[in-house]
Scaffold this motif. Structure first.
Motif, PDB file in Angstrom:
ATOM      1  N   GLU A 198       0.819  -1.217   0.000  1.00 39.78           N
ATOM      2  CA  GLU A 198       0.000   0.000   0.000  1.00 39.78           C
ATOM      3  C   GLU A 198       0.848   1.259   0.000  1.00 39.78           C
ATOM      4  OE1 GLU A 198      -2.601  -0.057   3.320  1.00 39.78           O
ATOM      5  OE2 GLU A 198      -1.016   0.136   4.838  1.00 39.78           O
ATOM      6  N   THR A 200       3.831   1.447  -1.402  1.00 41.09           N
ATOM      7  CA  THR A 200       4.374   1.539  -2.757  1.00 41.09           C
ATOM      8  C   THR A 200       3.329   2.104  -3.712  1.00 41.09           C
ATOM      9  OG1 THR A 200       5.847  -0.338  -2.325  1.00 41.09           O
ATOM     10  CG2 THR A 200       5.429   0.223  -4.630  1.00 41.09           C
ATOM     11  N   ALA A 201       2.077   1.618  -3.567  1.00 44.97           N
ATOM     12  CA  ALA A 201       0.996   2.115  -4.424  1.00 44.97           C
ATOM     13  C   ALA A 201       0.721   3.594  -4.176  1.00 44.97           C
ATOM     14  CB  ALA A 201      -0.268   1.293  -4.178  1.00 44.97           C
ATOM     15  N   ASN A 203       2.899   5.848  -3.109  1.00 40.07           N
ATOM     16  CA  ASN A 203       4.039   6.596  -3.670  1.00 40.07           C
ATOM     17  C   ASN A 203       4.081   8.033  -3.152  1.00 40.07           C
ATOM     18  OD1 ASN A 203       6.346   6.964  -5.200  1.00 40.07           O
ATOM     19  ND2 ASN A 203       5.208   7.630  -7.007  1.00 40.07           N
ATOM     20  N   ALA A 204       4.015   8.168  -1.859  1.00 39.23           N
ATOM     21  CA  ALA A 204       4.045   9.502  -1.255  1.00 39.23           C
ATOM     22  C   ALA A 204       5.404  10.142  -1.459  1.00 39.23           C
ATOM     23  CB  ALA A 204       3.730   9.384   0.234  1.00 39.23           C
ATOM     24  N   LEU A 205       5.368  11.478  -1.639  1.00 37.47           N
ATOM     25  CA  LEU A 205       6.604  12.225  -1.844  1.00 37.47           C
ATOM     26  C   LEU A 205       6.796  13.213  -0.706  1.00 37.47           C
ATOM     27  CD1 LEU A 205       6.203  13.039  -5.638  1.00 37.47           C
ATOM     28  CD2 LEU A 205       7.578  11.213  -4.617  1.00 37.47           C
ATOM     29  N   GLU A 208       4.748  16.662  -0.297  1.00 38.59           N
ATOM     30  CA  GLU A 208       3.536  16.590  -1.122  1.00 38.59           C
ATOM     31  C   GLU A 208       2.319  17.070  -0.344  1.00 38.59           C
ATOM     32  OE1 GLU A 208       1.040  13.386  -3.914  1.00 38.59           O
ATOM     33  OE2 GLU A 208       2.706  12.706  -2.638  1.00 38.59           O
ATOM     34  N   ARG A 304      -6.533  13.013  -2.747  1.00 38.75           N
ATOM     35  CA  ARG A 304      -5.122  12.664  -2.560  1.00 38.75           C
ATOM     36  C   ARG A 304      -4.620  13.121  -1.205  1.00 38.75           C
ATOM     37  NH1 ARG A 304      -1.040   9.195  -3.797  1.00 38.75           N
ATOM     38  NH2 ARG A 304       1.006  10.253  -3.758  1.00 38.75           N
ATOM     39  N   ALA A 323       7.395   8.345   2.815  1.00 34.08           N
ATOM     40  CA  ALA A 323       8.362   7.848   1.828  1.00 34.08           C
ATOM     41  C   ALA A 323       9.503   7.110   2.520  1.00 34.08           C
ATOM     42  CB  ALA A 323       8.906   9.014   1.007  1.00 34.08           C
ATOM     43  N   ALA A 326       8.308   3.787   3.838  1.00 34.44           N
ATOM     44  CA  ALA A 326       8.209   2.798   2.761  1.00 34.44           C
ATOM     45  C   ALA A 326       9.573   2.162   2.499  1.00 34.44           C
ATOM     46  CB  ALA A 326       7.684   3.459   1.498  1.00 34.44           C
ATOM     47  N   GLU A 327      10.628   2.977   2.470  1.00 29.33           N
ATOM     48  CA  GLU A 327      11.971   2.448   2.250  1.00 29.33           C
ATOM     49  C   GLU A 327      12.392   1.516   3.389  1.00 29.33           C
ATOM     50  OE1 GLU A 327      14.624   5.681   1.735  1.00 29.33           O
ATOM     51  OE2 GLU A 327      13.740   6.371  -0.160  1.00 29.33           O
TER      52      GLU A 327
END
Length: 551
Positions: A198, A200-201, A203-205, A208, A304, A323, A326-327
């Motif tokens: 989720e 990865t999908a 893809n928060a920056l 943002e 979003r 982000a 996620a990493e």
């Protein structure tokens, strides 16, 4: 070594200061003269129990001060440094103990207050007292391994084993930590895979959320201004708008402008107004575009933004940290895949470290067993002259749990009679016999791990003649490596001393006092003659004393 003992108001001692030197010092005197008082005073300095009965009758308090001269690497200096107690390099260590008659005591080392526990710890590195009820020093099994290692010169081997032990424990800890982490990750595998998918999908920056929030605020503001902007645009740009009317007026006026100078000026003003109106239309159009309130775009922006914030709440992080999260989770997932391989490598490293430790510990153990045999032989050679010829001594080197100092326990044991079982020294030896065993061990061990000062209390009790001479010889040999003080009734022992003091008790003005007097060479001969013949000193006793001193 002990260089000064200063005693104030301890039992029969009102005021006494004794300067000690190296080598063998003997303390002699008649029974009841007060030799035990000196040992009691030393016991206070070494952290012994603060017994108010030691305070001299009529005194409010008692005090004992001792000075010790030790080297810069002496364990006592290390203890002082570890406890932030100042001590100048080369300066003596000064220990002071005060005891109140109504209870309570205080201890100081180099004028810094210390606890009784720390005083005992420091004292144990400075002085060993071996007496009739000795339960410390050589008799404490916990120190036997270190004594054997010092006797055998195994410092390098012990250091290598300690280093290998530390490496093994570090490798094992890393393996344990990795195994626990792997188990936890496997337990959370389903959650981890879902979270990675989720995030990865999504893809928060970074940053943002702030951009979306700002855009959303602008579009919401534009929606509120849309009607007003449309009305203004109509007034300016419509078919009958202000700009068109100005243009019509300018054209009509331009046709008649030549009729009068003021009309020409009016035409110029209208031209300028038309230019300004055109610029206003352009800026209005730009504002309308900037405040675009397209409902679809606003809805997409809000969707979003809400998605980012919902995911941040779910994982209990800031939206900007999604982000990075996620990493991190992807790395954990990758580590989980490679975890078993990594754990296998850590297991191999632990096994290698353990094997290295076991090899070095085996070498150390063999060296200890060889040294134990040499020590047993050395002690056995000392027993017969000390009238302990029926006794047997052995150094037990037995397997023990692996540890930083190897995988053996070491304990000194004796059998006092033929056929009797071996047992720890303290359990089957007593009185002067125990002290003689300690002396035999001390002589065999020479200068290995001893305190700077060793005190023997009536080591010659119950023996005389050749045995007393043997004791004196061995005390003198031991004193070549360390300071030795001995309380003795034996003339043979007293004659071997490099220094001698007589402890005497006297009554003056109805008050009993104990004094300690250093003896000259002539006084030593007289004192040893007294010890040989009793109260009536004969010429034969003096002659015999001279022979003993001449040895």
């Amino acid at each position: 070594m002990l260089t000064l003992l200063d005693i104030r108001n301890i039992v029969l001692i009102e005021a006494l200061a004794v300067d000690f030197a190296g080598g063998l010092s003997v303390l002699t005197g008649e029974t009841g003269a007060g030799k035990s008082i000196l040992l009691d005073a030393l016991g206070l300095i070494l952290g012994g129990r603060a017994d108010t009965g030691l305070v001299r009758s009529g005194a409010d308090a008692a005090r004992v001060t001792a000075e010790f001269s030790v080297g810069p690497r002496h364990p006592a200096r290390q203890l002082l440094a570890a406890n932030d107690i100042d001590g100048e390099a080369g300066a003596p260590i000064i220990v002071r103990r005060q005891l109140k008659a109504d209870g309570g005591s205080r201890a100081y080392v180099n004028d810094a207050p210390v606890s009784a526990a720390l005083l005992r710890e420091i004292g144990a590195t400075l002085v060993e007292i071996h007496g009739q009820s000795d339960d410390r020093g050589l008799l404490a099994a916990r120190g036997h391994r270190a004594l054997l290692d010092s006797f055998a010169g195994l410092a390098a081997e012990v250091a290598a084993v300690r280093g290998a032990w530390a490496a093994w424990q570090a490798a094992a800890a890393a393996e344990t930590e990795a195994a626990a982490r792997l188990v936890a990750d496997q337990r959370d595998r389903e959650w981890l895979d879902h979270a990675v998918a989720e995030l990865t999908a999504l893809n928060a920056l970074p940053g943002e959320e702030a951009e979306l929030a700002e855009a959303r605020a602008a579009m919401q503001k534009g929606a509120r201004l849309t009607d007003d902007l449309s009305a203004v645009e109509t007034l300016l740009s419509g078919r009958d708008g202000g700009t068109e009317r100005l243009a019509q007026a300018a054209r009509r006026l331009d046709r008649i402008g030549g009729e009068h100078p003021l009309l020409a000026e009016a035409v110029e003003s209208l031209d300028r107004a038309l230019i300004e109106a055109g610029e206003a239309e352009e800026r209005l159009a730009a504002a309308v575009q900037a405040l675009d309130a397209d409902p679809a775009r606003l809805e997409a922006t809000e969707a979003r933004l809400f998605e980012l914030r919902a995911m941040a709440r779910k994982h209990r992080v800031e939206a900007d940290a999604l982000a990075e999260l996620a990493e991190t989770l992807m790395a954990r997932a990758a580590a989980l895949v490679a975890g078993e391989g990594g754990l296998k490598a850590l297991k191999a490293a632990t096994a290698t470290a353990e094997a290295s430790y076991r090899t070095l510990a085996t070498v150390l153990g063999a060296a200890r067993r060889a040294a134990a045999a040499r020590l047993d032989t050395a002690v056995a050679a000392e027993l017969a002259p000390l009238k302990l010829d029926a006794a047997r001594f052995r150094t037990v080197v037995a397997p023990a749990d692996a540890g930083p100092d190897g995988a053996e326990r070491v304990e000194f044991e004796i059998s006092t009679n033929p056929g009797a079982p071996f047992a720890p020294l303290i359990k089957i030896a007593s009185g002067g016999e125990l002290s003689r065993f300690v002396l035999a061990l001390k002589v065999a061990l020479a200068a290995t791990g001893s305190a700077g000062t060793i005190i023997f209390d009536e080591i010659d009790r119950g023996v005389g003649g050749a045995v007393a001479s043997a004791i004196g010889d061995r005390l003198a040999r031991l004193a070549e490596a360390t300071q030795v003080l001995v309380v003795t009734h034996s003339p043979q022992v007293a004659a071997r001393g490099a220094h001698q003091w007589r402890i005497a008790k006297a009554v003056a003005d109805g008050v009993t006092r104990t004094a300690v007097v250093p003896l000259s060479a002539a006084e030593r001969r007289e004192e040893i003659a007294r010890m040989l013949s009793g109260a009536d000193v004969t010429d034969e006793a003096r002659a015999q004393a001279g022979k003993l001193l001449a040895r």
